[in-house]
Design a protein around this motif. Structure first.
Motif, PDB file in Angstrom:
ATOM      1  N   LEU A 185      70.639  73.637  24.460  1.00  0.00           N
ATOM      2  CA  LEU A 185      69.257  73.769  24.908  1.00  0.00           C
ATOM      3  C   LEU A 185      69.090  73.191  26.315  1.00  0.00           C
ATOM      4  N   SER A 186      68.131  73.739  27.038  1.00  0.00           N
ATOM      5  CA  SER A 186      67.829  73.215  28.369  1.00  0.00           C
ATOM      6  C   SER A 186      67.101  71.878  28.253  1.00  0.00           C
ATOM      7  N   LYS A 187      67.033  71.147  29.354  1.00  0.00           N
ATOM      8  CA  LYS A 187      66.321  69.874  29.346  1.00  0.00           C
ATOM      9  C   LYS A 187      64.845  70.080  29.033  1.00  0.00           C
ATOM     10  N   ALA A 188      64.275  71.191  29.487  1.00  0.00           N
ATOM     11  CA  ALA A 188      62.867  71.481  29.200  1.00  0.00           C
ATOM     12  C   ALA A 188      62.659  71.728  27.710  1.00  0.00           C
ATOM     13  N   ASP A 189      63.590  72.461  27.098  1.00  0.00           N
ATOM     14  CA  ASP A 189      63.494  72.714  25.651  1.00  0.00           C
ATOM     15  C   ASP A 189      63.599  71.416  24.874  1.00  0.00           C
ATOM     16  N   LEU A 190      64.506  70.543  25.291  1.00  0.00           N
ATOM     17  CA  LEU A 190      64.680  69.267  24.595  1.00  0.00           C
ATOM     18  C   LEU A 190      63.434  68.395  24.728  1.00  0.00           C
ATOM     19  N   ARG A 191      62.776  68.453  25.890  1.00  0.00           N
ATOM     20  CA  ARG A 191      61.551  67.672  26.057  1.00  0.00           C
ATOM     21  C   ARG A 191      60.459  68.150  25.105  1.00  0.00           C
ATOM     22  N   ARG A 192      60.394  69.455  24.870  1.00  0.00           N
ATOM     23  CA  ARG A 192      59.375  69.997  23.956  1.00  0.00           C
ATOM     24  C   ARG A 192      59.705  69.682  22.503  1.00  0.00           C
ATOM     25  N   GLY A 193      60.976  69.496  22.194  1.00  0.00           N
ATOM     26  CA  GLY A 193      61.384  69.160  20.835  1.00  0.00           C
ATOM     27  C   GLY A 193      61.810  70.362  20.026  1.00  0.00           C
ATOM     28  N   VAL A 194      62.352  70.082  18.847  1.00  0.00           N
ATOM     29  CA  VAL A 194      62.859  71.134  17.957  1.00  0.00           C
ATOM     30  C   VAL A 194      62.181  71.014  16.603  1.00  0.00           C
ATOM     31  N   ILE A 195      62.217  72.122  15.868  1.00  0.00           N
ATOM     32  CA  ILE A 195      61.686  72.143  14.510  1.00  0.00           C
ATOM     33  C   ILE A 195      62.655  72.928  13.640  1.00  0.00           C
ATOM     34  N   ALA A 196      62.763  72.538  12.390  1.00  0.00           N
ATOM     35  CA  ALA A 196      63.682  73.212  11.468  1.00  0.00           C
ATOM     36  C   ALA A 196      63.089  73.224  10.074  1.00  0.00           C
ATOM     37  N   SER A 197      63.490  74.193   9.279  1.00  0.00           N
ATOM     38  CA  SER A 197      63.154  74.222   7.852  1.00  0.00           C
ATOM     39  C   SER A 197      64.437  73.982   7.087  1.00  0.00           C
ATOM     40  N   SER A 198      64.357  73.142   6.060  1.00  0.00           N
ATOM     41  CA  SER A 198      65.597  72.715   5.414  1.00  0.00           C
ATOM     42  C   SER A 198      65.337  72.169   4.031  1.00  0.00           C
ATOM     43  N   ALA A 199      66.290  72.421   3.119  1.00  0.00           N
ATOM     44  CA  ALA A 199      66.269  71.782   1.809  1.00  0.00           C
ATOM     45  C   ALA A 199      66.864  70.384   1.871  1.00  0.00           C
ATOM     46  N   GLY A 200      67.342  69.980   3.050  1.00  0.00           N
ATOM     47  CA  GLY A 200      67.828  68.610   3.185  1.00  0.00           C
ATOM     48  C   GLY A 200      68.972  68.429   4.158  1.00  0.00           C
ATOM     49  N   ASN A 201      70.104  69.086   3.922  1.00  0.00           N
ATOM     50  CA  ASN A 201      71.295  68.813   4.720  1.00  0.00           C
ATOM     51  C   ASN A 201      71.166  69.308   6.163  1.00  0.00           C
ATOM     52  N   HIS A 202      70.610  70.488   6.344  1.00  0.00           N
ATOM     53  CA  HIS A 202      70.384  70.986   7.703  1.00  0.00           C
ATOM     54  C   HIS A 202      69.394  70.077   8.432  1.00  0.00           C
ATOM     55  N   GLY A 203      68.384  69.619   7.716  1.00  0.00           N
ATOM     56  CA  GLY A 203      67.408  68.708   8.310  1.00  0.00           C
ATOM     57  C   GLY A 203      68.050  67.429   8.808  1.00  0.00           C
ATOM     58  N   GLN A 204      68.990  66.896   8.027  1.00  0.00           N
ATOM     59  CA  GLN A 204      69.692  65.693   8.465  1.00  0.00           C
ATOM     60  C   GLN A 204      70.542  65.978   9.695  1.00  0.00           C
ATOM     61  N   GLY A 205      71.179  67.147   9.722  1.00  0.00           N
ATOM     62  CA  GLY A 205      71.984  67.522  10.880  1.00  0.00           C
ATOM     63  C   GLY A 205      71.139  67.646  12.135  1.00  0.00           C
ATOM     64  N   VAL A 206      69.953  68.264  12.009  1.00  0.00           N
ATOM     65  CA  VAL A 206      69.053  68.411  13.155  1.00  0.00           C
ATOM     66  C   VAL A 206      68.538  67.046  13.607  1.00  0.00           C
ATOM     67  N   ALA A 207      68.139  66.215  12.645  1.00  0.00           N
ATOM     68  CA  ALA A 207      67.619  64.889  12.984  1.00  0.00           C
ATOM     69  C   ALA A 207      68.682  64.036  13.676  1.00  0.00           C
ATOM     70  N   LEU A 208      69.912  64.070  13.168  1.00  0.00           N
ATOM     71  CA  LEU A 208      70.997  63.294  13.780  1.00  0.00           C
ATOM     72  C   LEU A 208      71.315  63.820  15.177  1.00  0.00           C
ATOM     73  N   SER A 209      71.309  65.142  15.325  1.00  0.00           N
ATOM     74  CA  SER A 209      71.571  65.747  16.634  1.00  0.00           C
ATOM     75  C   SER A 209      70.468  65.407  17.623  1.00  0.00           C
ATOM     76  N   ALA A 210      69.220  65.424  17.138  1.00  0.00           N
ATOM     77  CA  ALA A 210      68.089  65.103  18.008  1.00  0.00           C
ATOM     78  C   ALA A 210      68.171  63.659  18.489  1.00  0.00           C
ATOM     79  N   ARG A 211      68.571  62.760  17.606  1.00  0.00           N
ATOM     80  CA  ARG A 211      68.720  61.361  18.005  1.00  0.00           C
ATOM     81  C   ARG A 211      69.799  61.224  19.068  1.00  0.00           C
ATOM     82  N   ARG A 212      70.891  61.969  18.893  1.00  0.00           N
ATOM     83  CA  ARG A 212      71.983  61.923  19.877  1.00  0.00           C
ATOM     84  C   ARG A 212      71.530  62.492  21.229  1.00  0.00           C
TER      85      ARG A 212
END
Length: 509
Positions: A61-88
């Motif tokens: 993602l571009s720096k502008a996209d990262l500033r706006r943030g991300v959203i995901a739908s998940s039963a759990g594991n994908h959500g953890q992957g997105v959250a961990l990636s976002a923190r990184r």
């Protein structure tokens, strides 16, 4: 294919993921007469393969996209992957999760800094909610499976299996929900190992990919089972379906009992506890071996997740033996006469009980609910026939869902009127709890020490996997023989507690 190979080769998953081991499964291999390995994606930082695809998508993602943030739908594991990636990557992450998601997964997403929104009961409801917010608030939507970069991230698992295998496996078994994992693995493996079969595995009540491949187009299930919540998807992805059509050799569907048995199998080989979706591939591997009569082959099962709710373990432990065909659940009819219970126990002598429930009833016949360990399905059939030959009418309830989920916890009821009148006169109904050593013969010692004129009115035993067995017993003892009963209790040598004043007894038994 070339495009996906390039995407997989340049995927940046190792900024956050680790190369997981390909571990041998000696117990499974020995029992199933094949060489079996487990690809240990349960050992990832978020205990699932999902962070591979999520990070590979987000790191681009571009720096502008990262500033706006991300959203995901998940039963759990994908959500953890997105959250961990976002923190990184230092960006905001909103995760829309079904209300039915296990608490361990919800808590894990929050602990990783993700903003959790609980909505609906299925992934599809969450997806609609997430995409609506995506348009309204300017987020970037991180799809859990139907995105080429997500698929490429998951495909690095296939690349690792190739690198870690001394020679190509004969088959690789992969859990299928939306299809991202099997799409990524199959597109890579089939280019370099075209003879290696890639086999998808789905639950019997969430088989969208199986039905879609059979019909030649994507179908949408009216509803999905939620036991394996990580693959509870009503409609597979467009990209993933196209890749599965080209590169997946076949699909296998398994039931809940088979998944529970696979969780136990992996625990015995690794001492790790997979979640239901995480053990799905191993359940399918076992079923395929039985269905195809596979012997002496090199097989890999992808253990793809271990975000297990602790509260589920009781259910899984109960169903694992049934899934392995190592427990029979029987309704056995005996005469409602003194000594008949002893005769039945003698016929079952040498077998280990998992459950034994009886309550005195009106009439001349009584029904005993029995759980007993067997070697396999053939042994179960032989046991039923043996009891029938001995004059005990017997019904096999091992595949009866009502019996497996409810009946084994419901056997009970009050003493019949005729027996109550006897208690008011010459007899007392006495209720006790006992502990005895969990070894063959302990139950028979109890039954054999019983006097012929004493009647058993309640009997309930459950195997708890401990070194002691626990039973509840109700007995009708003539008042003139209460001293003999006291001697019986003392001579037996088992720990016991009198429960006549227990409100649970007075209210329900």
């Amino acid at each position: 294919m070339t495009d996906y190979l390039q995407r997989i080769l340049r995927a940046r998953v190792y900024d956050i993921a680790r190369e997981t081991p390909l571990d041998p499964a000696p117990n499974l291999s020995r029992r199933l007469n094949n060489k079996i390995w487990l690809k240990r994606e349960d050992l990832q930082p978020a205990f699932s393969f999902k962070l591979r695809g999520a990070y590979n998508r987000m790191v681009q993602l571009s720096k502008a996209d990262l500033r706006r943030g991300v959203i995901a739908s998940s039963a759990g594991n994908h959500g953890q992957g997105v959250a961990l990636s976002a923190r990184r990557l230092g960006c905001r992450a909103v995760i829309v999760m079904p209300k039915t998601t296990p608490e361990v997964k919800v808590r894990a997403v929050r602990d990783l800094g993700g903003e959790v929104v609980l909505h609906g009961e299925t992934y599809d409801e969450c997806s609609a909610k997430a995409q609506k917010r995506c348009k309204a608030e300017g987020f970037t939507y991180i799809h859990p499976f139907d995105d080429p970069e997500v698929i490429a991230g998951q495909g690095t698992i296939g690349m690792e299996i190739m690198r870690q295998s001394k020679e190509p496996p004969d088959a690789i078994y992969v859990a299928v929900g939306g299809g991202g994992l099997i799409a990524g693995i199959s597109v890579y493996v089939k280019q370099l190992w075209p003879e290696t079969q890639v086999v998808g595995v789905e639950p019997v009540d969430a088989d969208a990919m199986t039905q879609s491949l059979h019909r030649g187009h994507r179908i949408e299930l009216a509803q999905v089972g939620l036991f394996a919540d990580g693959v509870a998807v009503r409609k597979v992805g467009e990209h993933t379906f196209e890749l599965a059509q080209r590169y997946v050799d076949r699909m296998v569907i398994v039931d809940t009992d088979a998944i529970c048995a696979a969780i136990k199998d992996v625990f015995e080989d690794t001492r790790s506890i997979l979640e239901p979706a995480g053990a799905l591939a191993i359940a399918g591997l076992k079923k395929d071996i039985a269905d195809q009569n596979i012997q002496g082959k090199r097989l890999v099962g992808v253990a793809c997740g271990a975000n297990m709710n602790f509260e589920r373990l009781r259910f899984i432990a109960e169903r694992a033996e049934l899934g392995e065909k190592r427990e029979a659940m029987l309704a056995v009819e005996i005469p409602e006469t003194a000594g008949s219970l002893r005769v039945l126990c003698e016929r079952l002598h040498g077998r280990s009980f998992t459950e034994f429930s009886y309550r005195m009833t009106e009439g001349c016949r009584a029904q005993i609910f029995v759980g007993v360990r067997v070697n396999d399905e053939h042994d179960r059939v032989a046991l039923v026939q043996e009891l029938l030959n001995c004059g005990f009418p017997c019904l096999d309830l091992s595949d009866n869902e009502l019996a497996k989920v409810h009946l084994r916890h419901m056997v009970g009821g009050r003493l019949p009127a005729q027996a109550r009148r006897a208690c008011a006169g010459d007899c007392n109904e006495l209720v006790y709890r006992f502990e005895f050593p969990e070894r063959p013969g302990a139950l028979m010692n109890f039954v054999n020490a019983f006097r012929p004129n004493w009647s058993i009115s309640i009997f309930h035993y459950r195997n708890h996997g401990a070194d002691v067995g626990r039973i509840v017993i109700g007995v009708l003892i003539p008042k003139a023989e209460m001293d003999c009963w006291s001697h019986f209790l003392n001579d037996l040598g088992y720990l016991f507690w009198e429960e006549n004043d227990n409100p649970a007894y007075s209210l329900f038994l």
